[in-house]
Enzyme design. Structure first.
Site, PDB file in Angstrom:
ATOM      1  N   ARG A 299       0.811  -1.226   0.000  1.00 55.83           N
ATOM      2  CA  ARG A 299       0.000   0.000   0.000  1.00 55.83           C
ATOM      3  C   ARG A 299       0.843   1.274   0.000  1.00 55.83           C
ATOM      4  O   ARG A 299       0.327   2.363  -0.223  1.00 55.83           O
ATOM      5  CB  ARG A 299      -0.965  -0.008   1.196  1.00 55.83           C
ATOM      6  CG  ARG A 299      -2.123  -0.976   1.020  1.00 55.83           C
ATOM      7  CD  ARG A 299      -2.903  -1.181   2.305  1.00 55.83           C
ATOM      8  NE  ARG A 299      -2.192  -2.034   3.255  1.00 55.83           N
ATOM      9  CZ  ARG A 299      -2.616  -2.294   4.485  1.00 55.83           C
ATOM     10  NH1 ARG A 299      -3.729  -1.744   4.937  1.00 55.83           N
ATOM     11  NH2 ARG A 299      -1.914  -3.086   5.289  1.00 55.83           N
TER      12      ARG A 299
ATOM     13  N   LYS B 175       8.715  -0.892   2.979  1.00 55.49           N
ATOM     14  CA  LYS B 175       7.902   0.006   3.812  1.00 55.49           C
ATOM     15  C   LYS B 175       8.639   0.502   5.049  1.00 55.49           C
ATOM     16  O   LYS B 175       8.651   1.700   5.338  1.00 55.49           O
ATOM     17  CB  LYS B 175       6.610  -0.712   4.225  1.00 55.49           C
ATOM     18  CG  LYS B 175       5.825   0.036   5.296  1.00 55.49           C
ATOM     19  CD  LYS B 175       4.397  -0.410   5.382  1.00 55.49           C
ATOM     20  CE  LYS B 175       4.168  -1.451   6.437  1.00 55.49           C
ATOM     21  NZ  LYS B 175       2.726  -1.688   6.670  1.00 55.49           N
TER      22      LYS B 175
ATOM     23  N   GLY C   2      -7.911  -5.738  12.881  1.00 58.63           N
ATOM     24  CA  GLY C   2      -8.501  -6.929  13.472  1.00 58.63           C
ATOM     25  C   GLY C   2      -9.358  -6.502  14.665  1.00 58.63           C
ATOM     26  O   GLY C   2      -8.953  -5.652  15.452  1.00 58.63           O
TER      27      GLY C   2
ATOM     28  N   ARG D  73      24.832  23.726   4.513  1.00 54.99           N
ATOM     29  CA  ARG D  73      24.801  22.317   4.092  1.00 54.99           C
ATOM     30  C   ARG D  73      25.749  21.448   4.916  1.00 54.99           C
ATOM     31  O   ARG D  73      26.494  21.944   5.750  1.00 54.99           O
ATOM     32  CB  ARG D  73      25.081  22.248   2.592  1.00 54.99           C
ATOM     33  CG  ARG D  73      23.925  22.859   1.791  1.00 54.99           C
ATOM     34  CD  ARG D  73      24.249  22.939   0.317  1.00 54.99           C
ATOM     35  NE  ARG D  73      24.770  21.682  -0.174  1.00 54.99           N
ATOM     36  CZ  ARG D  73      25.488  21.564  -1.291  1.00 54.99           C
ATOM     37  NH1 ARG D  73      25.782  22.637  -2.013  1.00 54.99           N
ATOM     38  NH2 ARG D  73      25.930  20.382  -1.675  1.00 54.99           N
TER      39      ARG D  73
ATOM     40  N   LYS E  93      28.771  25.233   2.235  1.00 51.78           N
ATOM     41  CA  LYS E  93      28.885  23.767   2.156  1.00 51.78           C
ATOM     42  C   LYS E  93      30.267  23.328   2.600  1.00 51.78           C
ATOM     43  O   LYS E  93      31.265  23.881   2.123  1.00 51.78           O
ATOM     44  CB  LYS E  93      28.649  23.297   0.721  1.00 51.78           C
ATOM     45  CG  LYS E  93      28.590  21.784   0.608  1.00 51.78           C
ATOM     46  CD  LYS E  93      29.252  21.253  -0.647  1.00 51.78           C
ATOM     47  CE  LYS E  93      30.755  21.184  -0.513  1.00 51.78           C
ATOM     48  NZ  LYS E  93      31.426  20.507  -1.634  1.00 51.78           N
TER      49      LYS E  93
ATOM     50  N   ASN F  58      34.785  26.062  -6.530  1.00 53.87           N
ATOM     51  CA  ASN F  58      35.460  24.936  -5.873  1.00 53.87           C
ATOM     52  C   ASN F  58      35.521  23.690  -6.747  1.00 53.87           C
ATOM     53  O   ASN F  58      36.140  22.708  -6.371  1.00 53.87           O
ATOM     54  CB  ASN F  58      34.749  24.599  -4.555  1.00 53.87           C
ATOM     55  CG  ASN F  58      33.308  24.189  -4.764  1.00 53.87           C
ATOM     56  OD1 ASN F  58      32.643  24.654  -5.700  1.00 53.87           O
ATOM     57  ND2 ASN F  58      32.816  23.307  -3.928  1.00 53.87           N
TER      58      ASN F  58
HETATM   59  C1  UD1 Z   1      -2.228  -6.890  11.683  1.00 51.43           C
HETATM   60  C2  UD1 Z   1      -3.141  -7.747  12.583  1.00 51.43           C
HETATM   61  C3  UD1 Z   1      -4.431  -6.982  12.865  1.00 51.43           C
HETATM   62  C4  UD1 Z   1      -4.077  -5.651  13.514  1.00 51.43           C
HETATM   63  C5  UD1 Z   1      -3.091  -4.865  12.654  1.00 51.43           C
HETATM   64  C6  UD1 Z   1      -2.591  -3.656  13.406  1.00 51.43           C
HETATM   65  C7  UD1 Z   1      -2.689 -10.060  11.974  1.00 51.43           C
HETATM   66  C8  UD1 Z   1      -3.192 -11.273  11.278  1.00 51.43           C
HETATM   67  N1  UD1 Z   1      -3.455  -8.976  11.898  1.00 51.43           N
HETATM   68  O1  UD1 Z   1      -2.913  -6.702  10.453  1.00 51.43           O
HETATM   69  O2  UD1 Z   1      -5.244  -7.736  13.748  1.00 51.43           O
HETATM   70  O3  UD1 Z   1      -5.273  -4.906  13.697  1.00 51.43           O
HETATM   71  O4  UD1 Z   1      -1.929  -5.669  12.342  1.00 51.43           O
HETATM   72  O5  UD1 Z   1      -1.782  -2.833  12.611  1.00 51.43           O
HETATM   73  O6  UD1 Z   1      -1.650 -10.120  12.579  1.00 51.43           O
HETATM   74  N2  UD1 Z   1       4.533  -9.082   8.470  1.00 51.43           N
HETATM   75  C9  UD1 Z   1       5.503 -10.034   8.387  1.00 51.43           C
HETATM   76  N3  UD1 Z   1       5.290 -11.133   7.610  1.00 51.43           N
HETATM   77  C10 UD1 Z   1       4.114 -11.328   6.956  1.00 51.43           C
HETATM   78  C11 UD1 Z   1       3.100 -10.360   7.054  1.00 51.43           C
HETATM   79  C12 UD1 Z   1       3.334  -9.241   7.848  1.00 51.43           C
HETATM   80  O7  UD1 Z   1       6.575  -9.878   8.970  1.00 51.43           O
HETATM   81  O8  UD1 Z   1       4.000 -12.358   6.271  1.00 51.43           O
HETATM   82  C13 UD1 Z   1       4.781  -7.886   9.264  1.00 51.43           C
HETATM   83  C14 UD1 Z   1       4.671  -6.627   8.441  1.00 51.43           C
HETATM   84  O9  UD1 Z   1       5.948  -6.263   7.906  1.00 51.43           O
HETATM   85  C15 UD1 Z   1       4.193  -5.603   9.464  1.00 51.43           C
HETATM   86  C16 UD1 Z   1       3.417  -6.447  10.459  1.00 51.43           C
HETATM   87  O10 UD1 Z   1       3.810  -7.779  10.264  1.00 51.43           O
HETATM   88  O11 UD1 Z   1       5.264  -4.955  10.111  1.00 51.43           O
HETATM   89  C17 UD1 Z   1       1.910  -6.298  10.280  1.00 51.43           C
HETATM   90  O12 UD1 Z   1       1.581  -6.728   8.976  1.00 51.43           O
HETATM   91  P1  UD1 Z   1       0.370  -6.085   8.188  1.00 51.43           P
HETATM   92  O13 UD1 Z   1       0.257  -6.758   6.887  1.00 51.43           O
HETATM   93  O14 UD1 Z   1       0.477  -4.605   8.199  1.00 51.43           O
HETATM   94  O15 UD1 Z   1      -0.843  -6.572   9.136  1.00 51.43           O
HETATM   95  P2  UD1 Z   1      -2.298  -6.038   9.109  1.00 51.43           P
HETATM   96  O16 UD1 Z   1      -3.016  -6.638   7.984  1.00 51.43           O
HETATM   97  O17 UD1 Z   1      -2.295  -4.572   9.227  1.00 51.43           O
HETATM   98 CA    CA Z   2      -0.460  -2.909   9.432  1.00 48.87          CA
END
Ligand code: UD1
Ligand code: CA
Length: 430
Positions: free
Chosen positions: A15, A22, A135, A308, A325, A359
Site C-alpha cells: 500500500r 515500507k 482486526g 549544508r 557547504k 570549488n
Molecule cells: C495486523 C493484525 C491486525 C491488527 C493490525 C494492526 C494479523 C493477522 N493482523 O494486520 O489484527 O489490527 O496488524 O496494525 O496479525 N509481516 C511479516 N510477515 C508477513 C506479514 C506481515 O513480517 O507475512 C509484518 C509486516 O511487515 C508488518 C506487520 O507484520 O510490520 C503487520 O503486517 P500487516 O500486513 O500490516 O498486518 P495487518 O493486515 O495490518
Molecule cells: Ca499494518
C-alpha cells in the site's frame, strides 16, 4: 531487562506504492524500523527482526547502525502472514514482546505498560469510532476472547470498536507451543499470529487487554499514514525542544530532524528546516533557512540562508541567499548572495555580496583558505585551490586565481573607460 523483543518487518508494504521497503521509509529523518528498534532497545537486550521482502537491503541498513540485532528470515512462500513470520523465531527471555516494524510512534513507556502485570498475554487494544482495516478484539469482562481479522468478521463483529493495535507480550513458552499449531484456514489463507489469543483462551490462560492511544500505535500502511505520523512526530520533537528552552516562532511551520540537537538559547523563526544531526548552540536561525547536518555556534543565519552538511559556523553571520557547504567559518560576516564551498575562513573576515568560491572544475573539488581580517570585495570569484593570507584586501569584481600574501591588495579588473556623449550618438538627441 528480562524481556525479548521480536519486530515483524517481513511484509511487502504494497500500500506504500514504493520500490523501497515500507519499514525503511523515514519519519523525521529516521526510518520507521529504526524508530521501533530504538524504542525496543530501551527495554530489551534481545531484539530479533523478522525479514523476507528485500531482506538483504534491510539487514544491511540495520547492521550499519546497530551491532546487537538478530535476524530471522521468514519462509513467507510456505508460511505467509504475521504468524508465519514467528515460525522458527527463538528468543532468549521468558517473556517476548512482539511488535510491528511499521509503528514508528511507540514509546518506551507504552512498551513498559504492555510488559507489566502477570497475565499470560498482554495485548494492545485501541478504541476506535472507525475500526476499518483492523482486526477486531472481542472482549468480555475485561478479558480478551479472540481477535477476528476484518476479512473474517461476521457482519455483527464488524461493528466491534475495540481493535488490535498489533503488539503483544506473551510468555515465551506459550508462544513456542502455539506458533507450530497455527493454521491458514481463513479468508486470506495466511498464518495469523492473532490466532494464538483464541488458543490461549481455550486453554484457560488469561489474555489482558492494555488500552493504548491510537496516536502512538497507529500502523503506517500508506503515504497518507506516513505524512500523518510525521506530523505527530514533529509535534513531539518540537514540544520537547521548546521545553528544553528553544524559542520557536510559529512552530507549526518548522521542521526538525529527530537527530538534531540544541544547546543554550536558540531561536528558530518560521519556516526553518533543521535536518540531519545538526547541532545548534546559542544561535538565531531566521525565517525560511535550511540547515543540514551542520554545527552552528553563537551565530545567526538567514533569512533564507542554507547551511549544508559538514559546515561549522562559529560566531558567524550568514545573511540572505548565502549557501555554505563543507566549510568552517569562524568570526565571519557573509551578508548576501554567496556560495562558500570547501572553504576555511577565519576571524574578522568580511565576505562581500555575490562572492563565489569556484570549488569545482568539473572533475574534482578544491579548497579555498581565507585568513583573518580579509576584506573580500563584492562579486569576487575565488578560484580554488587558492589561499588568501591575513590582512588582505580584494577589490570588488576580482577573479582570484593565485594566492595572495599577507597585507596585499589584490585587484583583477579590466580598466574602466568612458566614451563621451556615446548615449546621444547611439540613441540620438532627445
Ligand atoms: C495486523 C493484525 C491486525 C491488527 C493490525 C494492526 C494479523 C493477522 N493482523 O494486520 O489484527 O489490527 O496488524 O496494525 O496479525 N509481516 C511479516 N510477515 C508477513 C506479514 C506481515 O513480517 O507475512 C509484518 C509486516 O511487515 C508488518 C506487520 O507484520 O510490520 C503487520 O503486517 P500487516 O500486513 O500490516 O498486518 P495487518 O493486515 O495490518
Ligand atoms: Ca499494518
Amino acid at each position: 531487562m528480562s524481556i525479548s523483543v521480536v519486530i515483524l518487518a517481513a511484509g511487502q508494504g504494497t500500500r506504500m506504492k514504493s520500490s523501497m521497503p515500507k519499514v525503511l521509509h523515514e519519519i523525521s529523518g529516521k526510518s520507521m524500523l529504526f524508530h521501533a528498534i530504538d524504542a525496543a532497545k530501551q527495554i530489551s537486550d534481545d531484539i530479533t527482526v523478522v525479514l523476507y521482502h528485500q531482506a538483504a537491503r534491510i539487514q544491511k541498513e540495520i547492521e550499519a547502525h546497530y551491532d546487537t540485532i538478530r535476524f530471522h528470515m521468514q519462509d513467507a512462500a510456505q508460511y505467509p502472514g504475521t504468524g508465519g513470520a514467528m515460525k522458527g523465531v527463538r528468543t532468549k527471555h521468558g517473556r517476548t514482546l512482539i511488535l510491528n516494524g511499521d509503528m514508528p510512534l511507540i514509546t518506551k513507556d507504552s512498551l513498559l505498560a504492555l510488559t507489566s502485570g502477570n497475565a499470560d498475554i498482554n495485548m494492545s487494544v485501541i478504541r476506535l469510532d472507525d475500526p476499518q482495516g483492523y482486526g477486531r478484539v472481542i472482549i468480555e469482562n475485561d478479558k480478551v476472547l479472540e481477535i477476528v481479522e476484518q476479512k473474517d468478521c461476521t457482519s455483527e463483529q464488524l461493528h466491534t470498536q475495540t481493535v488490535n493495535a498489533g503488539i503483544y507480550a506473551v510468555n515465551t513458552s506459550l508462544l513456542e507451543k502455539y506458533i507450530p499449531l497455527l493454521s491458514n484456514d481463513n479468508a486470506q489463507s495466511e498464518y495469523y499470529l492473532t490466532d494464538i489469543i483464541k488458543m490461549a483462551v481455550e486453554e484457560g490462560r488469561t489474555v489482558h487487554p492494555v488500552y493504548v492511544e491510537e496516536e502512538e500505535f497507529k500502523g503506517v500502511n500508506s503515504k497518507l499514514d506516513l505524512a500523518h505520523a510525521e506530523e505527530i512526530m514533529q509535534r513531539r520533537i518540537k514540544r520537547s525542544w521548546m521545553q528544553a528552552g528553544v524559542t520557536m516562532r510559529l512552530p507549526e511551520t518548522i521542521y526538525i530532524d529527530v537527530r538534531a540537537t540544541f544547546e543554550g538559547e536558540c531561536l528558530l523563526e518560521n519556516g526553518v528546516s533543521i535536518q540531519g544531526a545538526s547541532h545548534i548552540i546559542d544561535s538565531h536561525i531566521k525565517a525560511h533557512s535550511v540547515v543540514e547536518d551542520a554545527h552552528i555556534e553563537h551565530s545567526d543565519v538567514g533569512p533564507m540562508g542554507r547551511v549544508r552538511p559538514n559546515s561549522r559556523l562559529i560566531r558567524t553571520h550568514i545573511g540572505n541567499f548565502v549557501e555554505v557547504k563543507k566549510s568552517t567559518l569562524t568570526g565571519v560576516k557573509a551578508g548576501h548572495l554567496s556560495y562558500l564551498g570547501d572553504a576555511t575562513i577565519e576571524e574578522g573576515t568580511n565576505i562581500g555580496a555575490g562572492v563565489i568560491t569556484c570549488n569545482y572544475d568539473g572533475k574534482n573539488k578544491y579548497q579555498t583558505i581565507v585568513g583573518k581580517n580579509v576584506f573580500v570585495g563584492s562579486d569576487t570569484q575565488l578560484v580554488a585551490p587558492v589561499t588568501i593570507e591575513d590582512d588582505v584586501m580584494i577589490a570588488a569584481g576580482s577573479t582570484i586565481n593565485k594566492n595572495v600574501s599577507k597585507g596585499e591588495l589584490a585587484i583583477s579588473r579590466v580598466p574602466m573607460k568612458t566614451v563621451k556623449n556615446f548615449f546621444y550618438k547611439f540613441f540620438g538627441e532627445k
